[in-house]
Design a protein around this motif. Sequence first.
Motif, PDB file in Angstrom:
ATOM      1  N   THR A 157       0.832  -1.206   0.000  1.00 17.17           N
ATOM      2  CA  THR A 157       0.000   0.000   0.000  1.00 17.17           C
ATOM      3  C   THR A 157       0.864   1.253   0.000  1.00 17.17           C
ATOM      4  O   THR A 157       0.589   2.218  -0.723  1.00 17.17           O
ATOM      5  N   THR A 158       1.922   1.251   0.820  1.00 18.93           N
ATOM      6  CA  THR A 158       2.846   2.387   0.827  1.00 18.93           C
ATOM      7  C   THR A 158       3.381   2.650  -0.572  1.00 18.93           C
ATOM      8  O   THR A 158       3.408   3.792  -1.047  1.00 18.93           O
ATOM      9  N   GLU A 159       3.804   1.602  -1.241  1.00 15.16           N
ATOM     10  CA  GLU A 159       4.357   1.759  -2.580  1.00 15.16           C
ATOM     11  C   GLU A 159       3.289   2.241  -3.562  1.00 15.16           C
ATOM     12  O   GLU A 159       3.563   3.085  -4.425  1.00 15.16           O
ATOM     13  N   SER A 160       2.062   1.749  -3.420  1.00 11.13           N
ATOM     14  CA  SER A 160       0.998   2.187  -4.338  1.00 11.13           C
ATOM     15  C   SER A 160       0.630   3.644  -4.108  1.00 11.13           C
ATOM     16  O   SER A 160       0.329   4.378  -5.057  1.00 11.13           O
ATOM     17  N   TRP A 161       0.669   4.099  -2.843  1.00 10.35           N
ATOM     18  CA  TRP A 161       0.424   5.516  -2.565  1.00 10.35           C
ATOM     19  C   TRP A 161       1.462   6.382  -3.279  1.00 10.35           C
ATOM     20  O   TRP A 161       1.121   7.409  -3.881  1.00 10.35           O
ATOM     21  N   LEU A 162       2.714   5.970  -3.200  1.00 17.40           N
ATOM     22  CA  LEU A 162       3.775   6.750  -3.840  1.00 17.40           C
ATOM     23  C   LEU A 162       3.590   6.784  -5.358  1.00 17.40           C
ATOM     24  O   LEU A 162       3.737   7.839  -5.991  1.00 17.40           O
ATOM     25  N   ARG A 163       3.270   5.667  -5.942  1.00 14.19           N
ATOM     26  CA  ARG A 163       3.055   5.651  -7.397  1.00 14.19           C
ATOM     27  C   ARG A 163       1.851   6.504  -7.771  1.00 14.19           C
ATOM     28  O   ARG A 163       1.873   7.200  -8.789  1.00 14.19           O
ATOM     29  N   ARG A 164       0.812   6.438  -6.965  1.00 14.81           N
ATOM     30  CA  ARG A 164      -0.391   7.235  -7.239  1.00 14.81           C
ATOM     31  C   ARG A 164      -0.061   8.727  -7.209  1.00 14.81           C
ATOM     32  O   ARG A 164      -0.655   9.528  -7.933  1.00 14.81           O
ATOM     33  N   CYS A 165       0.899   9.112  -6.389  1.00 19.04           N
ATOM     34  CA  CYS A 165       1.316  10.509  -6.309  1.00 19.04           C
ATOM     35  C   CYS A 165       2.277  10.897  -7.433  1.00 19.04           C
ATOM     36  O   CYS A 165       2.693  12.061  -7.517  1.00 19.04           O
ATOM     37  N   GLY A 166       2.641   9.937  -8.264  1.00 18.96           N
ATOM     38  CA  GLY A 166       3.496  10.243  -9.407  1.00 18.96           C
ATOM     39  C   GLY A 166       4.956   9.907  -9.209  1.00 18.96           C
ATOM     40  O   GLY A 166       5.774  10.133 -10.120  1.00 18.96           O
ATOM     41  N   PHE A 167       5.333   9.390  -8.044  1.00 17.03           N
ATOM     42  CA  PHE A 167       6.726   9.019  -7.832  1.00 17.03           C
ATOM     43  C   PHE A 167       7.101   7.854  -8.744  1.00 17.03           C
ATOM     44  O   PHE A 167       6.266   7.015  -9.101  1.00 17.03           O
ATOM     45  N   GLU A 168       8.372   7.790  -9.073  1.00 18.35           N
ATOM     46  CA  GLU A 168       8.883   6.756  -9.956  1.00 18.35           C
ATOM     47  C   GLU A 168       9.947   5.933  -9.236  1.00 18.35           C
ATOM     48  O   GLU A 168      10.444   6.333  -8.189  1.00 18.35           O
ATOM     49  N   ASN A 169      10.282   4.782  -9.808  1.00 18.24           N
ATOM     50  CA  ASN A 169      11.329   3.921  -9.261  1.00 18.24           C
ATOM     51  C   ASN A 169      11.093   3.651  -7.781  1.00 18.24           C
ATOM     52  O   ASN A 169      11.996   3.744  -6.949  1.00 18.24           O
TER      53      ASN A 169
END
Length: 334
Positions: free
Chosen positions: A257-269
């Motif tokens: 979930t932490t990783e999906s939140w970051l991707r949802r915010c546009g973060f990469e890698n």
Amino acid sequence: MRDTTAQQRLAALLEGSGLEPIAHFASEAYLYSRGHGLTDKWLQMYDDLPDVTASSYDFTSQVRIGRREDVSDEQYQAIHDAARSQIPWRKGPWSLFGVEIDSEWRSDMKWDRLLPHIQPLQGRRVMDVGGGNGYHLYRMYGEGARMVLGVDPHPAYYFQYRLLQHFLQELPVHSIPVTLDQFPEGIPWFDTVLSMGVLYHRRSPIDHLFQLQSYLRPGGELVLETLVVDGDEGYALTPPGRYSRMNNVWFLPSVPTTESWLRRCGFENVRTVDVNTTTAKEQRPTDWMPFQSLTDGLDPANPNLTVEGLPAPKRAITLATAPELARRKGGKKR
């Protein structure tokens, strides 16, 4: 005023960034405006500290400022008494002219887990959100960061930083007692931004991630450390009340979930590089923090649970790269 030079030095480091107004938060005028009852007492204490020069420093294998032989017995006692007056020490450990400050957290253990995975800090501008008394600021400077800025609103942590920085005034290491909400609207100036032990205290973790991103240059690195729980993507625990006796914990996401939140915010890698169950070797009461600590928040019959019956503290470090400005999903495009 005592810290005019500190304010000027911070302003010089921020010149041309758009963040120059935050140098005001390094002033005593701002500090007095916080209304902390011990401001006068502790600022006078700094005035009374011995004017000594450390023969050496170490910010790589530990945080050591000077040695016992650099000071007289009287000077040593003054430094010792000043440090003892600021108990509890949550983050450390510190060695200050032979005064060994054994903090509640062995913050060096977290640093050792983190350092091998992050982008090299040499020449980088770094911001540590929730940096406490500044332990990791000095470790980052020791790795070659060109300037390091800590952001933490708690006056007690700031006063501990001021005690240490009294002997390190020339270093480009600053901490200001504010929240990120008091900064100018997101200016993507930092090469590395850390948020460690903050996300679960935020009522809106997604807004916090967007806010962190807004101060990162394109390609800059976010270092996110937070409490997590086991679970699939989409799962986050919301404690119904206290968590391990803490009353301000809102969301404990799973690692996916932490990783999906970051991707949802546009973060990469986005990648999680460490998951670690907190133990009493890393967080415990000491003579410098003689109050409740980790084990007091755990079920004495089952240390895998908190006293509230929730999963015991586990922490994850997740790294991510800030996208180009045009691809950012939160806040204004710049």
